[in-house]
Design a protein around this motif. Structure first.
Motif, PDB file in Angstrom:
ATOM      1  N   VAL A  16       0.356  -0.917   0.125  1.00 62.77           N
ATOM      2  CA  VAL A  16      -0.075  -0.242   0.085  1.00 62.77           C
ATOM      3  C   VAL A  16       0.935   1.141   0.023  1.00 62.77           C
ATOM      4  N   LEU A  17       1.810   1.482   0.954  1.00 65.47           N
ATOM      5  CA  LEU A  17       2.774   2.513   1.242  1.00 65.47           C
ATOM      6  C   LEU A  17       3.179   2.617   0.125  1.00 65.47           C
ATOM      7  N   SER A  18       3.862   1.941  -1.196  1.00 66.56           N
ATOM      8  CA  SER A  18       4.968   1.802  -2.290  1.00 66.56           C
ATOM      9  C   SER A  18       3.610   1.917  -3.930  1.00 66.56           C
ATOM     10  N   ALA A  19       2.420   1.601  -3.669  1.00 68.19           N
ATOM     11  CA  ALA A  19       1.273   2.224  -4.754  1.00 68.19           C
ATOM     12  C   ALA A  19       1.034   3.568  -4.018  1.00 68.19           C
ATOM     13  N   SER A  20       0.763   3.998  -2.909  1.00 66.07           N
ATOM     14  CA  SER A  20       0.589   5.463  -3.173  1.00 66.07           C
ATOM     15  C   SER A  20       2.183   6.167  -3.198  1.00 66.07           C
ATOM     16  N   LEU A  21       2.801   5.680  -2.919  1.00 64.83           N
ATOM     17  CA  LEU A  21       4.530   6.627  -3.352  1.00 64.83           C
ATOM     18  C   LEU A  21       4.722   6.591  -4.675  1.00 64.83           C
ATOM     19  N   SER A  22       4.435   5.893  -5.482  1.00 63.36           N
ATOM     20  CA  SER A  22       4.135   5.773  -6.639  1.00 63.36           C
ATOM     21  C   SER A  22       3.283   6.158  -7.487  1.00 63.36           C
ATOM     22  N   MET A  25       4.310  10.102  -7.105  1.00 58.32           N
ATOM     23  CA  MET A  25       4.785  10.902  -8.070  1.00 58.32           C
ATOM     24  C   MET A  25       4.564  10.699  -9.649  1.00 58.32           C
ATOM     25  N   ILE A  26       4.193   9.487  -9.956  1.00 63.15           N
ATOM     26  CA  ILE A  26       3.058   9.624 -11.294  1.00 63.15           C
ATOM     27  C   ILE A  26       2.382  10.862 -11.977  1.00 63.15           C
ATOM     28  N   TYR A  27       1.424  11.033 -10.780  1.00 65.71           N
ATOM     29  CA  TYR A  27       0.019  12.071 -11.150  1.00 65.71           C
ATOM     30  C   TYR A  27       0.202  13.217 -11.519  1.00 65.71           C
TER      31      TYR A  27
END
Length: 289
Positions: A16-22, A25-27
Motif C-alpha cells: 500500500v505504501l509503495s503504491a501510494s508513493l508511486s 510521483m506519477i500523477y
C-alpha cells in the motif's frame, strides 16, 4: 514456508505504501501530459486531469516552433553529451591511480579531495575565476568547471579497487603502460559504474540552469532550463507569449505544460537503457573504501 500474520500485515502495508508513493510521483506527469494535450477551456477546468477530454496538439506545435526552445535544446544536448563524456574520462583517469595502494601519499590526496565536498570558494571567487579563464559567455563554461564530482570520483575509485590486479599485471607483461591498461582493461570491466556515474552526470547537466543564468549573456547560448524558467516563473519569453496572443487555441497553462513535457521526456527515456547497470554499479562501487 507460510508467512506469519505479522509478516502478511507488513507485506500488505509495504504494498500500500509503495503504491501510494508511486501514485504521488506519477500523477503530476499524467496531469501535465493531460493539460498539454487539452484545449484552453479544458485546461482551465478545475479538478483532476487524468486524460485530455478535448485533444489538441497546438501547444506542442507552438512550443517546438520557438527559437528559444531549439537554442535551449542544442545547448543542453551539447553540455549533457560533451560534459558527461569528458567527466567520465577525466574522473576515470583520476580515480585509477587513487585506487592503487602503492600510490605515494594516497591518503593525503584523498583527504584533500574529500575536503572539497565541505568547502568551496564561494560564488564571487568562482565568478571571477570563470571570467579570468575566458569562459564567460562560452558554452564551455557548462563543462569545464564541473568536470569533477567528488562523490562520483570516490565511487569510481572504490569500484576500480575491486578489479583483480592480476588482469592489470598480465596487460603490463604484454607491454601495456598505465594509460593503455586503464582504457583497454579497466574501463571495459567498469561498464556498470560508468553507466551509473554517467547517468548522474547527465541528469545534473540536463537540469542545470544557475551557471547559465550568471555566466552566459548571449541568448543563443542559454540552456533549456533557463528558457523554461523564463517562460514559467517569469513569463518572459516574448515569442511564445505573442503566439498565445495571436491564437485563441493557446493559453499559458497548455504551452507551459507542453514545454515541460518536451524538456522532461528525453532524460526520462535514458534511464531504461542504463537500468541494468545502475543497481550493480552503485552497490559494488559503494562497498569498499
Amino acid at each position: 514456508m507460510a508467512m506469519t500474520t505479522g509478516e502478511k500485515w507488513f507485506q500488505g502495508f509495504a504494498v500500500v505504501l509503495s503504491a501510494s508513493l508511486s501514485l504521488a510521483m506519477i500523477y503530476p506527469f499524467i496531469h501535465m501530459i493531460s493539460i498539454s494535450l487539452s484545449t484552453p477551456a479544458e485546461a482551465l477546468r478545475p479538478g483532476i486531469h487524468l486524460y485530455p477530454r478535448e485533444l489538441t496538439l497546438d501547444a506542442y506545435q507552438k512550443a517546438l516552433t520557438s527559437n528559444g526552445m531549439w537554442y535551449g535544446f542544442q545547448n543542453t544536448i551539447f553540455r549533457t553529451v560533451v560534459g558527461t563524456f569528458l567527466s567520465l574520462v577525466f574522473m576515470s583517469m583520476a580515480a585509477y591511480p587513487l585506487s592503487k595502494k602503492d600510490l605515494p601519499d594516497r591518503n593525503f590526496f584523498m583527504m584533500f579531495i574529500i575536503m572539497t565536498m565541505f568547502f568551496s570558494g564561494g560564488l564571487i571567487p568562482t565568478y571571477l575565476l570563470v571570467k579570468n579563464l575566458g569562459l564567460f559567455d562560452s558554452r564551455w563554461v557548462y563543462v569545464i568547471p564541473v568536470l569533477f564530482n567528488t562523490f562520483s570520483l570516490i565511487i569510481l575509485r572504490n569500484f576500480f579497487m575491486e578489479i583483480p590486479s592480476e588482469l592489470e599485471d598480465s596487460a603490463k607483461i604484454d607491454g601495456a603502460n598505465d594509460i593503455r591498461t586503464l582504457f583497454s582493461i579497466v574501463i571495459p570491466l567498469s561498464k556498470p559504474i560508468l553507466a551509473t556515474v554517467g547517468l548522474w552526470s547527465a541528469v545534473m547537466h540536463w537540469n542545470a540552469w544557475f551557471d547559465a543564468l550568471i555566466y552566459v549573456q548571449d541568448q543563443s547560448k542559454v540552456v533549456l532550463q533557463v528558457f523554461i524558467r523564463r517562460l514559467i516563473v517569469e513569463n518572459q519569453d516574448l515569442e511564445i507569449m505573442k503566439m498565445m496572443d495571436d491564437q485563441k487555441s493557446l493559453n499559458a497553462e497548455t504551452v507551459k505544460a507542453a514545454v515541460l513535457m518536451v524538456a522532461t521526456l528525453p532524460i526520462l527515456l535514458l534511464y531504461p537503457f542504463l537500468q541494468k547497470y545502475f543497481i550493480q554499479g552503485i552497490l559494488v562501487g559503494s562497498l569498499k573504501g
